[in-house]
Design a protein around this motif. Structure first.
Motif, PDB file in Angstrom:
ATOM      1  N   GLN A 167       2.868 -13.986  -3.888  1.00 36.15           N
ATOM      2  CA  GLN A 167       3.447 -13.045  -3.884  1.00 36.15           C
ATOM      3  C   GLN A 167       1.908 -12.419  -3.315  1.00 36.15           C
ATOM      4  OE1 GLN A 167       6.610 -13.924  -3.013  1.00 36.15           O
ATOM      5  NE2 GLN A 167       6.545 -11.797  -3.801  1.00 36.15           N
ATOM      6  N   HIS A 217      -8.634  -9.173   5.008  1.00 37.07           N
ATOM      7  CA  HIS A 217      -7.806  -8.929   4.196  1.00 37.07           C
ATOM      8  C   HIS A 217      -8.434  -7.509   3.217  1.00 37.07           C
ATOM      9  CE1 HIS A 217      -3.868 -12.335   3.745  1.00 37.07           C
ATOM     10  NE2 HIS A 217      -4.875 -11.870   4.051  1.00 37.07           N
ATOM     11  N   PRO A 266       0.167  -8.850  -2.786  1.00 31.81           N
ATOM     12  CA  PRO A 266      -0.227  -7.380  -3.656  1.00 31.81           C
ATOM     13  C   PRO A 266       0.545  -6.203  -2.395  1.00 31.81           C
ATOM     14  CG  PRO A 266      -1.842  -8.550  -3.794  1.00 31.81           C
ATOM     15  CD  PRO A 266      -1.128  -9.004  -3.131  1.00 31.81           C
ATOM     16  N   PRO A 267       0.948  -5.223  -3.503  1.00 24.57           N
ATOM     17  CA  PRO A 267       1.637  -4.204  -2.229  1.00 24.57           C
ATOM     18  C   PRO A 267       1.003  -3.417  -1.590  1.00 24.57           C
ATOM     19  CG  PRO A 267       1.886  -3.036  -4.682  1.00 24.57           C
ATOM     20  CD  PRO A 267       1.063  -4.692  -4.657  1.00 24.57           C
ATOM     21  N   ALA A 268       1.409  -3.401  -0.463  1.00 24.14           N
ATOM     22  CA  ALA A 268       0.497  -3.103   1.030  1.00 24.14           C
ATOM     23  C   ALA A 268      -0.139  -1.909   1.066  1.00 24.14           C
ATOM     24  CB  ALA A 268       1.276  -3.395   2.446  1.00 24.14           C
ATOM     25  N   SER A 269       0.161  -1.064  -0.181  1.00 27.84           N
ATOM     26  CA  SER A 269      -0.580  -0.063  -0.514  1.00 27.84           C
ATOM     27  C   SER A 269      -1.979  -0.178  -1.289  1.00 27.84           C
ATOM     28  CB  SER A 269       0.369   0.927  -1.495  1.00 27.84           C
ATOM     29  OG  SER A 269       0.646   0.204  -2.817  1.00 27.84           O
ATOM     30  N   LEU A 270      -2.188  -1.738  -1.638  1.00 26.33           N
ATOM     31  CA  LEU A 270      -3.451  -1.939  -2.319  1.00 26.33           C
ATOM     32  C   LEU A 270      -4.199  -2.948  -1.270  1.00 26.33           C
ATOM     33  CD1 LEU A 270      -5.079  -2.147  -4.777  1.00 26.33           C
ATOM     34  CD2 LEU A 270      -3.838  -3.501  -5.248  1.00 26.33           C
ATOM     35  N   ARG A 321      -8.630   1.899  -1.653  1.00 25.11           N
ATOM     36  CA  ARG A 321      -8.728   2.793  -2.666  1.00 25.11           C
ATOM     37  C   ARG A 321      -8.787   3.711  -2.335  1.00 25.11           C
ATOM     38  NH1 ARG A 321     -10.195  -0.412  -6.786  1.00 25.11           N
ATOM     39  NH2 ARG A 321      -7.986  -1.263  -7.259  1.00 25.11           N
ATOM     40  N   ARG A 330      -3.696  -4.178   2.601  1.00 21.09           N
ATOM     41  CA  ARG A 330      -3.032  -5.138   3.634  1.00 21.09           C
ATOM     42  C   ARG A 330      -3.862  -5.603   4.568  1.00 21.09           C
ATOM     43  NH1 ARG A 330      -6.210  -2.056   7.123  1.00 21.09           N
ATOM     44  NH2 ARG A 330      -7.726  -0.066   6.578  1.00 21.09           N
ATOM     45  N   ALA A 380      -3.379 -11.628  -1.846  1.00 20.57           N
ATOM     46  CA  ALA A 380      -3.306 -11.829  -0.393  1.00 20.57           C
ATOM     47  C   ALA A 380      -3.332 -12.956   0.492  1.00 20.57           C
ATOM     48  CB  ALA A 380      -3.905 -10.140  -0.209  1.00 20.57           C
ATOM     49  N   ALA A 431      -6.312 -10.321  -6.502  1.00 20.45           N
ATOM     50  CA  ALA A 431      -5.881  -9.597  -5.688  1.00 20.45           C
ATOM     51  C   ALA A 431      -6.522  -9.408  -4.451  1.00 20.45           C
ATOM     52  CB  ALA A 431      -5.423  -7.529  -6.075  1.00 20.45           C
TER      53      ALA A 431
END
Length: 287
Positions: free
Chosen positions: A142, A186, A144-148, A190, A150, A226, A222
């Protein structure tokens, strides 16, 4: 290749590595069970330069390549001598030509156990160990969240080049641009700023993930997650330093360590200041 072709070495010619030698270079790497495709050799030659040795029959019996990172640094690799031609000084001849061409740059390479003595005689010193991990991941990953993390955008490239310079100390923008063009990038963000990146591209038996640059092992993991997420159950290779703190995790997800190489440097070596650090290589030749 027959041993009779290399009896004296008198008819062995050293010439610049050119496109016409790629097929012969591929045969050498296949003989050594290295996973390069013809496309991988072509990609490397597009970005670098080097020399080959050809015998009187026109067969490529040895290769050596290097990549300039500005006027101060370079990496070297793809140094191969046909098994039937080994023990005749061909590797030393090509290495001396490479060193002369790259002078006065500091040169970094990753050596097999067989090459250590050759390089140490030429002033290379050992500075680390690279561990080769590869395989088909045990399960789909999976992202990581797109906020971390992208997808990399064209507007990120300047920041990515700056992070790479922090992690390596090298000016290799042309190399980065081509790696990004050839693969999927990717970026870890932060506080609204890119703080790490990873590139995944076709290479060898499947995909390679690297370079991976981050400020710590958790961020590097992370970024790798991704990169793995869209690949699914395909063969993946990651080359990481023994000190990266990623080895156990890579083993746990099915990317077994299958070999290692000794990182060596000839010339002044100043460890990069960071805070970004290199967690996975583009490959062992490019570093």
């Amino acid at each position: 290749m027959s041993g009779e072709q290399f009896v004296t070495g008198i008819d062995v010619a050293q010439i610049p590595f050119a496109t016409e030698h790629l097929a012969g270079a591929l045969e050498l790497s296949q003989e050594m069970l290295w996973p390069y495709r013809l496309e991988d050799w072509g990609f490397a030659l597009e970005l670098g330069q080097g020399f080959v040795l050809r015998n009187g029959a026109g067969t490529v019996i040895a290769t050596a390549a290097w990549w300039a990172y500005g006027e101060d640094h370079a990496s070297a690799g793809m140094i191969i001598v046909a098994k039937a031609a080994q023990g005749r000084g061909h590797g030393a001849r090509l290495m001396d030509a490479l060193l002369a061409a790259a002078h006065p740059r500091t040169i970094t390479l990753n050596s097999t156990a067989e090459g250590l003595a050759l390089y140490e005689r030429r002033g290379f010193v050992r500075i680390g160990v690279i561990q080769q991990h590869q395989g088909v991941p045990d399960e789909r990953h999976q992202a990581p969240p797109a906020s971390l993390v992208r997808p990399m955008a064209p507007s990120d490239v300047e920041a990515v080049a700056r992070l790479d310079r922090q992690a390596t100390g090298w000016a290799r923008r042309q190399m980065l641009d081509r790696l990004i063009q050839a693969g999927d990038g990717h970026v870890l963000v932060r506080d609204g700023e890119p703080r790490g990146f990873a590139v995944s591209r076709r290479f060898g038996r499947g995909h390679v993930i690297g370079p991976v640059v981050a400020e710590g092992a958790a961020d590097a993991r992370a970024l790798i997650e991704a990169a793995l997420a869209p690949l699914g159950k395909v063969f993946v290779r990651i080359d990481t330093a023994a000190t990266s703190q990623l080895g156990d995790w890579l083993e746990s997800i099915g990317l077994r360590q299958v070999g290692d190489a000794t990182t060596m440097v000839k010339g002044p070596h100043i460890p990069p200041a960071g805070p970004a650090r290199m967690f996975a290589l583009a490959n062992q030749s490019f570093n």
